[in-house]
Write a protein that holds these residues in place. Sequence first.
Motif, short mmCIF file in Angstrom:
data_model
loop_
_atom_site.label_atom_id
_atom_site.label_comp_id
_atom_site.label_asym_id
_atom_site.label_seq_id
_atom_site.Cartn_x
_atom_site.Cartn_y
_atom_site.Cartn_z
N ALA A 107 -2.87 2.77 -1.62
CA ALA A 107 -4.12 2.01 -1.66
C ALA A 107 -5.06 2.39 -0.52
N ASP A 108 -4.56 3.19 0.42
CA ASP A 108 -5.36 3.66 1.56
C ASP A 108 -5.98 2.48 2.32
N VAL A 109 -5.08 1.68 2.92
CA VAL A 109 -5.50 0.52 3.70
C VAL A 109 -5.34 0.87 5.17
N PRO A 110 -6.42 1.20 5.88
CA PRO A 110 -6.32 1.69 7.27
C PRO A 110 -5.58 0.75 8.21
N VAL A 111 -5.83 -0.56 8.08
CA VAL A 111 -5.20 -1.51 9.00
C VAL A 111 -3.69 -1.51 8.81
N LEU A 112 -3.25 -1.53 7.55
CA LEU A 112 -1.82 -1.53 7.28
C LEU A 112 -1.20 -0.19 7.72
N ARG A 113 -1.90 0.89 7.45
CA ARG A 113 -1.37 2.20 7.86
C ARG A 113 -1.15 2.24 9.37
N GLN A 114 -2.15 1.79 10.11
CA GLN A 114 -2.05 1.86 11.57
C GLN A 114 -0.93 0.95 12.07
N PHE A 164 1.85 0.23 10.57
CA PHE A 164 3.14 0.91 10.36
C PHE A 164 3.32 2.04 11.36
N ARG A 165 2.24 2.79 11.62
CA ARG A 165 2.35 3.88 12.59
C ARG A 165 2.71 3.36 13.97
N ASP A 166 2.17 2.19 14.33
CA ASP A 166 2.41 1.61 15.65
C ASP A 166 3.72 0.85 15.73
N GLY A 167 4.42 0.76 14.61
CA GLY A 167 5.69 0.06 14.61
C GLY A 167 5.56 -1.44 14.77
N LEU A 168 4.43 -2.01 14.33
CA LEU A 168 4.23 -3.45 14.47
C LEU A 168 5.02 -4.23 13.41
N ASP A 169 5.21 -5.49 13.68
CA ASP A 169 5.77 -6.41 12.68
C ASP A 169 4.68 -6.60 11.63
N ILE A 170 4.89 -6.01 10.44
CA ILE A 170 3.81 -5.95 9.45
C ILE A 170 3.41 -7.34 8.97
N HIS A 171 4.37 -8.25 8.88
CA HIS A 171 4.04 -9.59 8.40
C HIS A 171 3.26 -10.38 9.47
N ALA A 172 3.66 -10.19 10.71
CA ALA A 172 2.92 -10.84 11.80
C ALA A 172 1.50 -10.27 11.90
N VAL A 229 -4.51 -15.53 14.16
CA VAL A 229 -3.49 -16.02 15.10
C VAL A 229 -2.93 -14.82 15.86
N PRO A 230 -2.83 -14.90 17.20
CA PRO A 230 -2.27 -13.77 17.95
C PRO A 230 -0.85 -13.46 17.50
N ILE A 231 -0.50 -12.16 17.49
CA ILE A 231 0.84 -11.75 17.07
C ILE A 231 1.90 -12.31 18.02
#
Length: 1012
Positions: A798-805, A807-815, A824-826
């Motif tokens: 779907a080419d979603v830049p925020v989600l892509r970034q 995942f690249r940064d290893g963030l908690d995707i749901h948070a 809300v702050p992560i």
Amino acid sequence: MPKTASKAPAKPASKTAPKPVAAKATAKGDHVFLIDGSSYIFRAYHALPPLNRKSDGLQVNAVLGFCNMLWKLLRDMPEDNRPTHLAIVFDKSEITFRNKLYPDYKAHRPPAPDDLIPQFALIREAVRAFELPCLEQVGFEADDLIATYARLASERGATTTIVSSDKDLMQLVNDKVVMYDTMKDRRIGRDEVIEKFGVPPEKVVEVQALAGDSTDNVPGVPGIGIKTAAQLIIEYGDLDQLLFRAGEIKQPKRREALLENAEKARISRQLVLLDDKVDLEVPLDDLAVNEPDSRRLIAFLKAMEFTTLTRRVADYAQIDPANVDADPGNKSGASVFSPLPPSDVTPAPGDAPASAAAPLPKAKPTGARDDKNSSRKGTPATLAEARGEAIRKIGFDRKAYQAIGSLDQLNAFIARVPDTGYVAIEAMSESIDPMQGELAGLALALAPNVACYVPLGHRQAGGGAGLFDAGLAPGQIKTAEALAALRPLLESVGIQKVGFDVKFTSVMLAQHGITLRNIDDAQLMSYALDAGRGSHALEALAERWFGHAVVNYGGLVGSGKGKLTFDQVTIDKASEYAAESADVILRLWRVLKPRLVAERMTTVYETLERPLVSVLARMERRGISIDRQVLSRLSGDFAQTAARVEAEIQEIAGEPVNVGSPKQIGDIIFGKMGLPGGSKTKTGAWSTTAQVLDELAEQGHEFPKKILEWRQVSKLKSTYTDALPTYVNPQTHRVHTTYALAATTTGRLSSNEPNLQNIPVRTEDGRKIRRAFIATPGHKLVSADYSQIELRLLAEIADVPVLRQAFRDGLDIHAMTASEMFGVPIKDMPSEVRRRAKAINFGIIYGISAFGLANQLGIAREEASAYIKKYFERFPGIRAYMDETKDFCRRNGYVTTLFGRKCYYPDIKASNASVRAFNERAAINARLQGTAADIIRRAMIRVEDALTEKKLSAQMLLQVHDELIFEVPDDEVAATLPVVQKVMQDAPFPAVILSLPLQVDARAANNWDEAH
């Protein structure tokens, strides 16, 4: 000499029964009557006592009852409701496409009474005497023909009355179709269907799929009746959504029943869904009606010696019956009305005309243009069509098949194989478990009608295994000698072995030390080409491609207590069945292989399907160890828990209670305790379904809460801790599941006997069961699992830049999603906020509705709708992806994965909104789930070679959706983990280059739960 017929004028058309005339185009304002003949027959038979024709003693009570009912229907029709078109529809035979889908369909139905069978042909003659169309078609039930005629009539603006009370036909009711029950003089419309099923007609199939039907042996989901099924369908919208979200259901018994029997529900839906697209042999327009030849009808009735009805018809038509001779054909039992014999005997397999076959898909390369170039001679598409047409013209000749009973005959057949370079092969066994089944024989085919069966283990009638094969039937080669002769052929890399679900044959031969090499699988070719477009069963494909009905397996082995295993079938009958199977397999291979090239699906088949066969065969043979003591202790724990809960139940009740008795439980809850919400079943007992108890438990009532607790723990004990040890192979002492490759539209594998992909993991008790799956001494189990692979693919496709970034940064995707949506702050995010974001993230993949999200989160629908709206506003690429996918599927009928797999959803343009919506959701999800399935397939195909290259001895044992499980020596764990992770992470390359890295979590432990 015949007497002179009366010259009296016929009655006006308005007062006479109708008869067929020349075809009249059906149009708006017309009224089509479709009479369920089979229902009429049995009603007539049971309505009248035995009645014998005086002249010859022939039993004719059903014929008389049928004629009386038909005459009453035609005579009593009001002026404003008379048909313009009318027909009586019968079942042609007991064998239809449903028996091929589910061999036990209607298997428990008793045969027709002996005194009714001779009346079938006379009833058909009665219909012809009334000069009404008598409709029936091989391979279809009367209900399917009725459904098709009703659809055609509706499409032309006509109305339809179905004369029947059969509940299976209620799915057809709509604003243009009603039913009429003659026995009760009752019209059945939409309101009456809702009264019967609790849902409108368009949902009847889904309710029946859950509730099943013991009369027709439709399995359904055990423990779910019509009322509960209706409640579930109303709550979840449709069957697929219900099954997908079954794990969310609060009532334990109902939840487990749905999870364990999901496939039964899907099969049941196919069994009860009427086919309204039958290729009709008699067009709708040919059913136009007018007045009958009354003298012809009187001649038939006089021959049957129906004095009273003869007089009624004669009086109505103003004809003196004395002036009409009895029909001599029906006095002698033959027909003078039709040159065709009556069709009450089940037709021989193979007699189905080619016109009864389903339409064949046209081979056309993906993306090919519809211009001159696409039809040029010599293109792959035209060559594929030519090959298919040539094979379809060759009839099946079962008499040409050979049963091979000597080594000389076998060697002579083997000697012919090099001339073709290929041979079809099918292993036959008395068991569906290739690890424990004995080899009953092998079927081989070289060309159409050039096929044989090599029986090896068939038993004499009534004979057992016996010492030194004393129980074997004569005329068979010893298994060892036959396999020795066949081994060079089977293991040759220069000869193509063509199978159908060839993995079964591969595993069976491996049990005898033979490695089947250079294989092709006709079933997997069909799956690669047509996933989602129909069944991939051999019987279905034979009928679809060749218009041929193969020998019915159910008819071969029987049913009930007298059911045979295949090794008990006589060699002549077994040979006909097995050789024909090999013949069909070879023909399918020759038709489908050119289509792979023509439709550009060769890469899918060659990289995702064919190589996985041998991988799965090895996995199935390895199996996995279970700790019976752990299961035994769990059974003991569950038993103790059940006993403790049962004691608490007795104490609350204040009297002895049989906890397993719904009647006693109901009497206590609604009788003694007087709790609210009670309702009674048809038997007069209180209903104590899981839903009823769950609702009471939520209100704070302790007794129903304890009953639910007892039922849940008892279910875990019986289904898992008690049952799993019964699957342990006595030779290997391990549990061996069987994987199906062609089971889903998206490419996901399924696991059966036992289903190891469905072991509960959401509860602590469920996770304890996984602890019983252990590594052998000196080894560890390694679980390697793709982390959030479908969400990663969503961000990618779907080419979603925020989600892509993220995942690249290893963030908690749901948070991260919660932070983006709710501001809300992560850091230190409340768990409830993250939970809501997680539900939305995964729900979006499966096309969740506001209603579904509201139920899942326990919030108002308006709030859930606002969440979804905000999600799409924050991630606009996802909405664009969903719309683009739906549009593509509507145009083409399928969606593709990143690796080219086609997932067909032909009903995405269905007129039924519920069906259409489900197919839209499925198409959206298929691109993600299908791509994930392709990725793990690629990993499985590569990982064994990668381990061998590193000189590691780890063995792959199980695949559970996005997870692979290996057994690894203790001293190789550290070296194995990075190899497995790298293969899985790099699986898409080089075919697909992902911008997002895949993450694989891999852990080692002594049991499955700890490793996961």
